[in-house]
Design an enzyme around this catalytic site. Structure first.
Site, PDB file in Angstrom:
ATOM      1  N   ASN A  30       0.829  -1.216   0.000  1.00 45.70           N
ATOM      2  CA  ASN A  30       0.000   0.000   0.000  1.00 45.70           C
ATOM      3  C   ASN A  30       0.860   1.261   0.000  1.00 45.70           C
ATOM      4  O   ASN A  30       0.343   2.360   0.092  1.00 45.70           O
ATOM      5  CB  ASN A  30      -0.975   0.002   1.188  1.00 45.70           C
ATOM      6  CG  ASN A  30      -0.267   0.188   2.517  1.00 45.70           C
ATOM      7  OD1 ASN A  30       0.965   0.170   2.582  1.00 45.70           O
ATOM      8  ND2 ASN A  30      -1.042   0.362   3.580  1.00 45.70           N
ATOM      9  N   LYS A  82       6.560  -1.630  11.895  1.00 46.11           N
ATOM     10  CA  LYS A  82       7.687  -2.288  12.561  1.00 46.11           C
ATOM     11  C   LYS A  82       8.464  -1.443  13.587  1.00 46.11           C
ATOM     12  O   LYS A  82       9.505  -1.886  14.064  1.00 46.11           O
ATOM     13  CB  LYS A  82       8.654  -2.767  11.495  1.00 46.11           C
ATOM     14  CG  LYS A  82       9.272  -1.629  10.693  1.00 46.11           C
ATOM     15  CD  LYS A  82      10.463  -2.067   9.877  1.00 46.11           C
ATOM     16  CE  LYS A  82      11.042  -0.911   9.114  1.00 46.11           C
ATOM     17  NZ  LYS A  82      12.225  -1.213   8.358  1.00 46.11           N
ATOM     18  N   SER A 122       9.680 -11.736  14.399  1.00 44.04           N
ATOM     19  CA  SER A 122      10.786 -10.920  14.887  1.00 44.04           C
ATOM     20  C   SER A 122      11.299 -11.474  16.208  1.00 44.04           C
ATOM     21  O   SER A 122      10.542 -12.070  16.989  1.00 44.04           O
ATOM     22  CB  SER A 122      10.249  -9.498  15.114  1.00 44.04           C
ATOM     23  OG  SER A 122      11.117  -8.773  15.926  1.00 44.04           O
ATOM     24  N   TYR A 146       4.483  -3.785  19.569  1.00 50.59           N
ATOM     25  CA  TYR A 146       4.955  -4.363  18.300  1.00 50.59           C
ATOM     26  C   TYR A 146       5.233  -5.860  18.462  1.00 50.59           C
ATOM     27  O   TYR A 146       4.739  -6.691  17.693  1.00 50.59           O
ATOM     28  CB  TYR A 146       6.223  -3.629  17.818  1.00 50.59           C
ATOM     29  CG  TYR A 146       6.916  -4.354  16.684  1.00 50.59           C
ATOM     30  CD1 TYR A 146       6.330  -4.429  15.424  1.00 50.59           C
ATOM     31  CD2 TYR A 146       8.151  -4.988  16.873  1.00 50.59           C
ATOM     32  CE1 TYR A 146       6.947  -5.116  14.381  1.00 50.59           C
ATOM     33  CE2 TYR A 146       8.778  -5.672  15.844  1.00 50.59           C
ATOM     34  CZ  TYR A 146       8.167  -5.731  14.597  1.00 50.59           C
ATOM     35  OH  TYR A 146       8.783  -6.420  13.577  1.00 50.59           O
ATOM     36  N   LYS A 150       3.299  -9.348  16.828  1.00 47.31           N
ATOM     37  CA  LYS A 150       3.977 -10.440  16.103  1.00 47.31           C
ATOM     38  C   LYS A 150       3.679 -11.777  16.782  1.00 47.31           C
ATOM     39  O   LYS A 150       3.444 -12.780  16.120  1.00 47.31           O
ATOM     40  CB  LYS A 150       5.492 -10.188  16.042  1.00 47.31           C
ATOM     41  CG  LYS A 150       5.880  -9.059  15.110  1.00 47.31           C
ATOM     42  CD  LYS A 150       5.670  -9.455  13.655  1.00 47.31           C
ATOM     43  CE  LYS A 150       5.943  -8.312  12.705  1.00 47.31           C
ATOM     44  NZ  LYS A 150       5.606  -8.628  11.308  1.00 47.31           N
TER      45      LYS A 150
HETATM   46  N1  LIG Z   1      13.527  -4.544   9.496  1.00 45.88           N
HETATM   47  C1  LIG Z   1      13.533  -5.088  10.689  1.00 45.88           C
HETATM   48  O1  LIG Z   1      14.310  -4.704  11.567  1.00 45.88           O
HETATM   49  C2  LIG Z   1      12.608  -6.242  11.018  1.00 45.88           C
HETATM   50  C3  LIG Z   1      12.942  -7.118  12.057  1.00 45.88           C
HETATM   51  C4  LIG Z   1      12.077  -8.165  12.353  1.00 45.88           C
HETATM   52  C5  LIG Z   1      10.894  -8.309  11.638  1.00 45.88           C
HETATM   53  N2  LIG Z   1      10.596  -7.431  10.651  1.00 45.88           N
HETATM   54  C6  LIG Z   1       9.319  -7.583   9.932  1.00 45.88           C
HETATM   55  O2  LIG Z   1       9.584  -7.795   8.561  1.00 45.88           O
HETATM   56  C7  LIG Z   1       8.572  -7.192   7.769  1.00 45.88           C
HETATM   57  C8  LIG Z   1       9.214  -6.279   6.746  1.00 45.88           C
HETATM   58  O3  LIG Z   1       9.993  -5.300   7.421  1.00 45.88           O
HETATM   59  P1  LIG Z   1      10.786  -4.182   6.641  1.00 45.88           P
HETATM   60  O4  LIG Z   1      11.960  -3.819   7.430  1.00 45.88           O
HETATM   61  O5  LIG Z   1      10.938  -4.556   5.237  1.00 45.88           O
HETATM   62  O6  LIG Z   1       9.731  -2.992   6.779  1.00 45.88           O
HETATM   63  P2  LIG Z   1       9.228  -1.955   5.662  1.00 45.88           P
HETATM   64  O7  LIG Z   1       8.399  -0.946   6.349  1.00 45.88           O
HETATM   65  O8  LIG Z   1      10.369  -1.498   4.840  1.00 45.88           O
HETATM   66  O9  LIG Z   1       8.308  -2.904   4.767  1.00 45.88           O
HETATM   67  C9  LIG Z   1       6.966  -3.161   5.056  1.00 45.88           C
HETATM   68  C10 LIG Z   1       6.191  -2.921   3.785  1.00 45.88           C
HETATM   69  O10 LIG Z   1       4.817  -3.183   4.038  1.00 45.88           O
HETATM   70  C11 LIG Z   1       4.054  -2.144   3.465  1.00 45.88           C
HETATM   71  N3  LIG Z   1       2.816  -2.067   4.239  1.00 45.88           N
HETATM   72  C12 LIG Z   1       2.644  -1.595   5.505  1.00 45.88           C
HETATM   73  N4  LIG Z   1       1.370  -1.722   5.863  1.00 45.88           N
HETATM   74  C13 LIG Z   1       0.726  -2.295   4.819  1.00 45.88           C
HETATM   75  C14 LIG Z   1      -0.627  -2.656   4.574  1.00 45.88           C
HETATM   76  N5  LIG Z   1      -1.575  -2.461   5.498  1.00 45.88           N
HETATM   77  N6  LIG Z   1      -0.952  -3.200   3.379  1.00 45.88           N
HETATM   78  C15 LIG Z   1      -0.005  -3.404   2.427  1.00 45.88           C
HETATM   79  N7  LIG Z   1       1.281  -3.057   2.597  1.00 45.88           N
HETATM   80  C16 LIG Z   1       1.638  -2.509   3.782  1.00 45.88           C
HETATM   81  C17 LIG Z   1       4.911  -0.893   3.556  1.00 45.88           C
HETATM   82  O11 LIG Z   1       4.558   0.085   2.580  1.00 45.88           O
HETATM   83  C18 LIG Z   1       6.293  -1.469   3.298  1.00 45.88           C
HETATM   84  O12 LIG Z   1       6.608  -1.479   1.917  1.00 45.88           O
HETATM   85  C19 LIG Z   1       7.632  -6.466   8.736  1.00 45.88           C
HETATM   86  O13 LIG Z   1       6.520  -7.288   8.967  1.00 45.88           O
HETATM   87  C20 LIG Z   1       8.473  -6.329   9.987  1.00 45.88           C
HETATM   88  O14 LIG Z   1       7.689  -6.294  11.143  1.00 45.88           O
HETATM   89  C21 LIG Z   1      11.437  -6.413  10.304  1.00 45.88           C
END
Ligand SMILES: NC(=O)c1ccc[n+]([C@@H]2O[C@H](COP(=O)([O-])OP(=O)(O)OC[C@H]3O[C@@H](n4cnc5c(N)ncnc54)[C@H](O)[C@@H]3O)[C@@H](O)[C@H]2O)c1
Length: 352
Positions: A30, A82, A122, A146, A150
């Site tokens: 989105n 996140k 996570s 958060y 998860k």
């Molecule tokens: N980066 C980290 O440190 C980390 C660590 C552990 C877990 N995670 C998990 O991994 C996943 C990806 O993380 P990331 O670092 O790439 O984050 P990010 O924010 O870069 O990517 C998340 C993506 O989801 C999209 N998004 C958010 N809400 C949405 C919705 N309602 N509908 C459709 N799209 C939506 C955002 O536009 C974004 O492109 C997340 O679920 C996050 O919780 C990330």
């Protein structure tokens, strides 16, 4: 494959790895925290078509349309919010997106008989470590909203699989993803002030920020600063491909940590980054932040046993690739996120 959140930091790197492994991909996002320009870069690196649907993962009708239009063998579910500190201030948004989004996705998968799910969990689900390294059997006591979203999403997926045994899932508990694709074309581009260490250091190195605040210099660690298990995002991406392969070859659900199995302190990261970029990173040691842990790192042996996967990249590689991305894209991706209204305006301009 359907990749929700496919234009985000981790999702975009996983799309590249999936394309290299020969999968067809539909990315759904989105654009809440991503730029549309990621898509062109993704296609350029991946060398094959990646379809894109701009939609919210909480929109069941949009998901149904995706599932009706093409065969989807599996979903990799990254879409989510996140930021730990933001989740404390905005719990409803976090539960709505992270739990509600997963629920809507599961319902659509059930309705369209999509039976494989890889979920971005996570290490925050563990909370304060009772012992280190953190194994998958460590109790789950997340210390913030958060982490709780998860943990609840993990439970929701497991409950659905108990009621619908054809559903097989992989819960991947990431430690701290950093670095970028070696091309320097895609990377982490946080909106506003970065919450995480690597993008902050990279922005200091490139001159966008004056200095790094190091939160806490008196922890019981080798140099007093916090220790975390950082994992190169390309290693993480390879872990997803391995998880998918395992779900295909042995249809059993599993939960694994994706980390390197070793921790680095904030000052170790700073020194390595300085060496790699050839510039000083000014920093100031500040008071500890409430809720921050002294140290955390993964036991990564289960992932190796189940998936035949282990992290290949070290701290120097992580810093080098993060720096390449930041120095080639000092202001991040070229445009700010595009609102849905703006996308509609652009489409109708193109049509007329
Ligand atoms: N980066 C980290 O440190 C980390 C660590 C552990 C877990 N995670 C998990 O991994 C996943 C990806 O993380 P990331 O670092 O790439 O984050 P990010 O924010 O870069 O990517 C998340 C993506 O989801 C999209 N998004 C958010 N809400 C949405 C919705 N309602 N509908 C459709 N799209 C939506 C955002 O536009 C974004 O492109 C997340 O679920 C996050 O919780 C990330």
């Amino acid at each position: 494959m359907l990749v929700t959140g496919g234009l985000g930091f981790v999702g975009s790197h996983v799309c590249v790895a999936l394309a290299e492994a020969g999968y067809d991909i539909v990315a759904l996002d989105n654009l809440a925290n991503a730029r549309l320009s990621v898509l062109a870069r993704l296609r350029e690196i991946a060398g094959r078509r990646i379809s894109f649907v701009r939609a919210d993962v909480r929109d069941g009708r949009a998901l149904a349309q995706v599932f009706r239009r093409r065969p989807v063998a599996a979903v990799l579910h990254f879409a989510g919010l996140k930021a730990v500190h933001e989740s404390v201030a905005q719990p409803l948004e976090y539960y709505d997106t992270n739990v509600g989004g997963t629920l809507t996705l599961l319902r659509a998968m059930r309705q369209h008989d999509v039976r494989r799910l890889v979920f971005s969990s996570s290490c925050t689900v563990y909370g304060a470590p009772e012992s280190l390294p953190l194994t998958e059997t460590h109790p789950l006591r997340p210390a913030n909203p958060y982490g709780r979203t998860k943990m609840i999403a993990e439970g929701l997926i497991a409950d659905c699989a108990a009621a619908w045994p054809e559903l097989k899932y992989a819960l991947l508990r990431y430690f701290n993803p950093v670095g970028a694709h070696p091309s320097g074309r895609i990377g982490e581009d946080p909106l506003g002030v970065p919450n995480n260490l690597f993008p902050y250091i990279a922005q200091v190195a490139v001159g966008r920020r004056a200095k790094l605040n190091v939160w806490g210099g008196d922890y019981d660690t080798q140099d007093g600063t916090g220790v975390r298990d950082y994992i190169h995002v390309m290693d993480l991406a390879a872990g997803h491909v391995a998880a998918l392969a395992r779900l295909e070859s042995q249809p059993e659900s599993f939960t694994v940590n994706l980390g390197t199995g070793r921790g680095y302190s904030v000052l170790e990261v700073v020194k390595t980054f300085e060496r790699v970029c050839g510039r000083p990173i000014p920093y100031e040691i500040r008071e500890r932040r409430a809720g921050d842990l002294a140290q955390s790192w993964a036991d990564a042996t289960l992932a190796e046993r189940l998936l035949g996967w282990r992290a290949r990249y070290g701290l120097e590689d992580m810093c080098r690739d993060a720096w390449r991305w930041q120095s080639l894209n000092p202001d991040g991706y070229p445009e700010r996120p595009v609102s849905a209204a703006e996308t509609r305006r652009r489409r109708s301009r193109r049509r007329s």
